[in-house]
Motif scaffolding. Structure first.
Motif, PDB file in Angstrom:
ATOM      1  N   VAL A  47       0.838  -1.200   0.000  1.00  0.00           N
ATOM      2  CA  VAL A  47       0.000   0.000   0.000  1.00  0.00           C
ATOM      3  C   VAL A  47       0.875   1.253   0.000  1.00  0.00           C
ATOM      4  CG1 VAL A  47      -1.893  -1.145   1.208  1.00  0.00           C
ATOM      5  CG2 VAL A  47      -0.234   0.167   2.507  1.00  0.00           C
ATOM      6  N   GLY A  48       0.355   2.290  -0.622  1.00  0.00           N
ATOM      7  CA  GLY A  48       1.104   3.538  -0.759  1.00  0.00           C
ATOM      8  C   GLY A  48       0.832   4.502   0.380  1.00  0.00           C
ATOM      9  N   VAL A  49       1.854   5.333   0.656  1.00  0.00           N
ATOM     10  CA  VAL A  49       1.738   6.393   1.661  1.00  0.00           C
ATOM     11  C   VAL A  49       2.272   7.681   1.052  1.00  0.00           C
ATOM     12  CG1 VAL A  49       2.361   7.144   3.993  1.00  0.00           C
ATOM     13  CG2 VAL A  49       2.252   4.689   3.461  1.00  0.00           C
ATOM     14  N   GLY A  59      10.319   6.593  -2.630  1.00  0.00           N
ATOM     15  CA  GLY A  59      11.423   5.639  -2.558  1.00  0.00           C
ATOM     16  C   GLY A  59      11.543   4.940  -1.214  1.00  0.00           C
ATOM     17  N   ALA A  60      10.885   5.485  -0.169  1.00  0.00           N
ATOM     18  CA  ALA A  60      10.970   4.862   1.151  1.00  0.00           C
ATOM     19  C   ALA A  60      10.087   3.610   1.200  1.00  0.00           C
ATOM     20  CB  ALA A  60      10.522   5.851   2.216  1.00  0.00           C
ATOM     21  N   THR A  61      10.512   2.621   1.999  1.00  0.00           N
ATOM     22  CA  THR A  61       9.694   1.417   2.171  1.00  0.00           C
ATOM     23  C   THR A  61       9.722   0.991   3.630  1.00  0.00           C
ATOM     24  OG1 THR A  61      11.585  -0.034   1.718  1.00  0.00           O
ATOM     25  CG2 THR A  61      10.163   0.519  -0.155  1.00  0.00           C
ATOM     26  N   LEU A  62       8.676   0.373   4.076  1.00  0.00           N
ATOM     27  CA  LEU A  62       8.633  -0.172   5.437  1.00  0.00           C
ATOM     28  C   LEU A  62       7.817  -1.458   5.409  1.00  0.00           C
ATOM     29  CD1 LEU A  62       9.355   0.303   8.449  1.00  0.00           C
ATOM     30  CD2 LEU A  62       7.139   1.449   8.677  1.00  0.00           C
ATOM     31  N   LEU A  63       8.460  -2.547   5.827  1.00  0.00           N
ATOM     32  CA  LEU A  63       7.791  -3.850   5.792  1.00  0.00           C
ATOM     33  C   LEU A  63       7.259  -4.178   7.185  1.00  0.00           C
ATOM     34  CD1 LEU A  63       7.207  -6.279   3.944  1.00  0.00           C
ATOM     35  CD2 LEU A  63       9.374  -7.259   4.682  1.00  0.00           C
ATOM     36  N   VAL A 102      -5.499  -8.664   9.454  1.00  0.00           N
ATOM     37  CA  VAL A 102      -5.218  -8.603   8.018  1.00  0.00           C
ATOM     38  C   VAL A 102      -4.762  -9.995   7.609  1.00  0.00           C
ATOM     39  CG1 VAL A 102      -3.575  -7.702   6.338  1.00  0.00           C
ATOM     40  CG2 VAL A 102      -4.709  -6.153   7.929  1.00  0.00           C
ATOM     41  N   LEU A 103      -5.339 -10.532   6.544  1.00  0.00           N
ATOM     42  CA  LEU A 103      -5.041 -11.925   6.184  1.00  0.00           C
ATOM     43  C   LEU A 103      -3.656 -12.116   5.562  1.00  0.00           C
ATOM     44  CD1 LEU A 103      -8.475 -13.249   4.877  1.00  0.00           C
ATOM     45  CD2 LEU A 103      -7.463 -13.387   7.166  1.00  0.00           C
ATOM     46  N   ALA A 104      -3.102 -11.059   4.987  1.00  0.00           N
ATOM     47  CA  ALA A 104      -1.772 -11.191   4.383  1.00  0.00           C
ATOM     48  C   ALA A 104      -0.700 -11.349   5.469  1.00  0.00           C
ATOM     49  CB  ALA A 104      -1.473  -9.963   3.543  1.00  0.00           C
ATOM     50  N   ASP A 105       0.376 -12.089   5.108  1.00  0.00           N
ATOM     51  CA  ASP A 105       1.458 -12.288   6.074  1.00  0.00           C
ATOM     52  C   ASP A 105       2.135 -10.967   6.439  1.00  0.00           C
ATOM     53  OD1 ASP A 105       0.878 -14.917   5.685  1.00  0.00           O
ATOM     54  OD2 ASP A 105       2.548 -15.282   4.297  1.00  0.00           O
ATOM     55  N   ARG A 106       2.250 -10.099   5.426  1.00  0.00           N
ATOM     56  CA  ARG A 106       2.959  -8.831   5.640  1.00  0.00           C
ATOM     57  C   ARG A 106       2.251  -7.694   4.920  1.00  0.00           C
ATOM     58  NH1 ARG A 106       8.677 -11.510   3.873  1.00  0.00           N
ATOM     59  NH2 ARG A 106       7.464 -13.393   3.685  1.00  0.00           N
ATOM     60  N   VAL A 107       2.557  -6.498   5.369  1.00  0.00           N
ATOM     61  CA  VAL A 107       2.098  -5.301   4.665  1.00  0.00           C
ATOM     62  C   VAL A 107       3.339  -4.480   4.340  1.00  0.00           C
ATOM     63  CG1 VAL A 107       0.771  -3.162   4.826  1.00  0.00           C
ATOM     64  CG2 VAL A 107      -0.152  -5.273   5.810  1.00  0.00           C
ATOM     65  N   LEU A 108       3.488  -4.117   3.077  1.00  0.00           N
ATOM     66  CA  LEU A 108       4.626  -3.282   2.680  1.00  0.00           C
ATOM     67  C   LEU A 108       4.116  -1.860   2.411  1.00  0.00           C
ATOM     68  CD1 LEU A 108       7.606  -2.901   1.776  1.00  0.00           C
ATOM     69  CD2 LEU A 108       6.874  -3.579  -0.532  1.00  0.00           C
ATOM     70  N   LEU A 109       4.632  -0.914   3.183  1.00  0.00           N
ATOM     71  CA  LEU A 109       4.296   0.492   2.942  1.00  0.00           C
ATOM     72  C   LEU A 109       5.329   1.067   1.981  1.00  0.00           C
ATOM     73  CD1 LEU A 109       3.487   1.781   6.574  1.00  0.00           C
ATOM     74  CD2 LEU A 109       1.938   0.754   4.887  1.00  0.00           C
ATOM     75  N   VAL A 110       4.855   1.745   0.970  1.00  0.00           N
ATOM     76  CA  VAL A 110       5.762   2.342  -0.017  1.00  0.00           C
ATOM     77  C   VAL A 110       5.499   3.843  -0.092  1.00  0.00           C
ATOM     78  CG1 VAL A 110       6.387   2.419  -2.471  1.00  0.00           C
ATOM     79  CG2 VAL A 110       5.947   0.232  -1.363  1.00  0.00           C
ATOM     80  N   GLY A 111       6.539   4.635   0.087  1.00  0.00           N
ATOM     81  CA  GLY A 111       6.421   6.096   0.027  1.00  0.00           C
ATOM     82  C   GLY A 111       6.139   6.554  -1.397  1.00  0.00           C
ATOM     83  N   LEU A 112       5.238   7.531  -1.529  1.00  0.00           N
ATOM     84  CA  LEU A 112       4.827   7.997  -2.863  1.00  0.00           C
ATOM     85  C   LEU A 112       5.237   9.442  -3.128  1.00  0.00           C
ATOM     86  CD1 LEU A 112       1.164   6.614  -2.740  1.00  0.00           C
ATOM     87  CD2 LEU A 112       3.133   5.519  -3.832  1.00  0.00           C
ATOM     88  N   GLY A 113       5.797  10.110  -2.143  1.00  0.00           N
ATOM     89  CA  GLY A 113       6.119  11.527  -2.317  1.00  0.00           C
ATOM     90  C   GLY A 113       4.872  12.385  -2.132  1.00  0.00           C
ATOM     91  N   LYS A 114       4.979  13.644  -2.571  1.00  0.00           N
ATOM     92  CA  LYS A 114       3.860  14.578  -2.378  1.00  0.00           C
ATOM     93  C   LYS A 114       2.678  14.201  -3.263  1.00  0.00           C
ATOM     94  CE  LYS A 114       6.328  18.677  -0.839  1.00  0.00           C
ATOM     95  NZ  LYS A 114       7.769  18.429  -1.149  1.00  0.00           N
TER      96      LYS A 114
END
Ligand code: BES
Ligand code: MN
Ligand code: ZN
Length: 503
Positions: free
Chosen positions: A27-29, A64-68, A75-87
């Protein structure tokens, strides 16, 4: 020594992100710690878990930032990956593609076998679901591209990421998403071929090698394919093309590909690609610095083959011809010399003042050869001039055309494919720079406006049809330590043809 890759598989899905049973949901942030819509859904389902993490300052949302994250509650998924999207306000095409690439690389490096990527739901101004999915597929596929057939050992043959699911926000968008997926995959495969051919060194990728690749394509997709050798080209009077290869012991090849997807009698689009498998400059020898990059001087031809792969995969209902004149430009006792005068297939004579301006010498005969197909339009692609790189850098290809509607069609396709072009003038005023006292024209026009005078030279052989020329010297590859082919402008060509197929 082959590029044996497990291909990433793509699919489209709609549904709640928190209910995806998968190794990872992406998911994007946006900057300012703002979750995208699917991110907010996961946040609600997890009782504010994501919001808590964002408040803690672990992810600002910078591009470019990421956080796993592991074990996100409910949440049924094993992991959630946050991905930075900028402004959010600056979230345009490039940011979108970069975010997809970052996601896929992070998934690969963190060992997820499969993932549900919700970034495809993000709003990119003026773009629709089909565009989003198509671009996601292309960007994801490209992010995992590697060329390791020349390495004795493969670095990390294990690439765990096998399946990527792109989401759409409503069931009603699934069809549009599927259409984007099909196009995206075909374009990605075309780009792959162009990249592989470009990256293959010139001691392997010779004119004969390119001809063999064209024959393989023809067999796979049912194209017609004819390969003209030296003798056949002599018979046709291709004195300009043949003069360039004389300094090499690799025999020249003139490749002709035919896709008869349209009605019989429908005028074809002809794509012409410069394929100098290595350009040392000839007797007008290039300086040693970065000469290795002249391995990419066949990129125009590579893009034609790449576009044909996509055309074959998509079975486009169009008639398309591909012409790829190919040879090597080396200095030796047989090579062209400054001052030599050759006769082109058109009958026009050319004084070769610089043997390094060889691209136009091979293209001019291909442009004359194109006449026999009574084309509806001819587009040539060539890493033609260093001056083009000085003028425009690496972002747009330079576009020249003798017909405004064709230029607009290409500009439109380029924007849609996000494989951009910038139109340059092709004014008669520049033609004077090509004057020769001994022949009909010289092959160079001096330092001013070098990419324009090169295009002016070509225009003299393209008078009988609507024609456009793309100088891809700055866009087809990147140099330096991370050098590599970009596969451009395959996406643009495929979009140009797709638009024509729809009309
Ligand atoms: N293949 C080169 C153009 C090129 C240069 C492509 C740098 C990519 C990066 C072409 O054949 C060439 O040598 N052009 C000459 C023309 C000049 C002699 C008029 C050039 O650009 O220097
Ligand atoms: Mn050259
Ligand atoms: Zn060249």
């Amino acid at each position: 020594m082959e590029n044996r890759e497990i291909e990433l598989e793509f699919s489209i899905k709609s549904g709640a992100p928190e209910k995806q049973r998968t190794a990872c949901v992406v998911v994007g942030v946006f900057e300012g710690r703002k979750l995208s819509d699917p991110g907010q859904e996961i946040d609600r389902a997890s009782g504010g878990h994501l919001a808590g993490i964002l408040r803690g300052g672990d992810m600002e949302g910078k591009a470019g930032a990421t956080l796993l994250l592991h074990a996100v509650p409910d949440v049924l998924a094993d992991r959630v990956l946050l991905v930075g999207l900028g402004k959010e306000r600056e979230f345009h095409e490039k940011a979108y593609r970069d975010a997809i690439a970052t996601s896929v690389r992070t998934l690969r490096d963190t060992g997820s076998m499969e993932a549900v990527i919700t970034l495809s739901e993000l709003a990119v101004k003026k773009r629709d679901v089909t565009w989003n999915v198509e671009q996601a597929v292309i960007a994801a596929h490209a992010a995992l591209y590697r060329f390791d057939r020349m390495k004795s050992k493969r670095e990390d043959a294990r690439r765990p990421l096998k399946r990527a699911v792109f989401t759409v926000s409503r069931r009603g968008e699934l069809k549009a998403g599927e259409a984007g997926l099909a196009r995206g995959l075909a374009i990605a495969h075309g780009i792959d071929l162009a990249k592989d051919l470009g990256n293959t060194p010139s001691n392997v990728c010779t004119p004969e090698y390119l001809a063999a690749e064209a024959k393989k394509l023809a067999k796979t997709y049912g194209f017609g394919c004819e390969v003209l050798d030296q003798a056949a080209c002599e018979k046709l009077g291709m004195g300009s093309f043949l003069s360039v290869g004389k300094g090499s012991d690799k025999p020249p090849r003139f490749i002709v590909l035919k896709h008869n997807g349209g009605r019989k009698g429908d005028k074809p689009v002809v794509l012409v690609g410069k394929a100098i498998t290595f350009d040392a400059g000839g007797i007008s020898l290039k300086p040693p610095a970065e000469m290795d990059e002249m391995n990419y001087d066949m990129s125009g031809g590579g893009a034609v083959l790449g576009a044909f792969r996509a055309v074959g995969e998509l079975k486009l209902p169009l008639n398309v011809i591909g012409l790829v004149p190919s040879c090597e430009n080396l200095p030796d006792a047989h090579a062209n010399k400054p001052g030599d005068i050759v006769t082109s297939m058109s009958g026009q004579t050319i004084e070769i003042l610089n043997t390094d301006a060889e691209g136009r010498l091979i293209l001019c005969d291909a442009l004359t050869y194109a006449e026999r197909f009574e084309p509806d339009a001819v587009i040539d692609l060539a890493t033609l001039t260093g001056a083009c790189v000085i003028a425009l850098g690496a972002h747009p290809s330079a576009l020249f055309a003798n017909h405004d509607p064709l230029a607009r069609e290409i500009e439109h396709a380029a924007d849609h494919a996000w494989d951009r072009v910038w139109r340059m003038p092709l004014w008669d005023d520049y033609q004077d720079q090509l004057k020769s006292s001994l022949a009909d024209m010289a092959n160079i026009g001096g330092r001013p406006a070098g990419s324009i005078t090169a295009a002016c030279f070509l225009s003299r052989f393209a008078k009988k049809y609507h024609w456009a020329h793309l100088d891809i010297a700055g866009t087809a590859y990147k140099g330096g330590r991370d050098k590599g082919s970009t596969g451009r402008p395959v996406a643009l060509l495929v979009h140009f043809l797709l638009a024509r197929a729809e009309n």
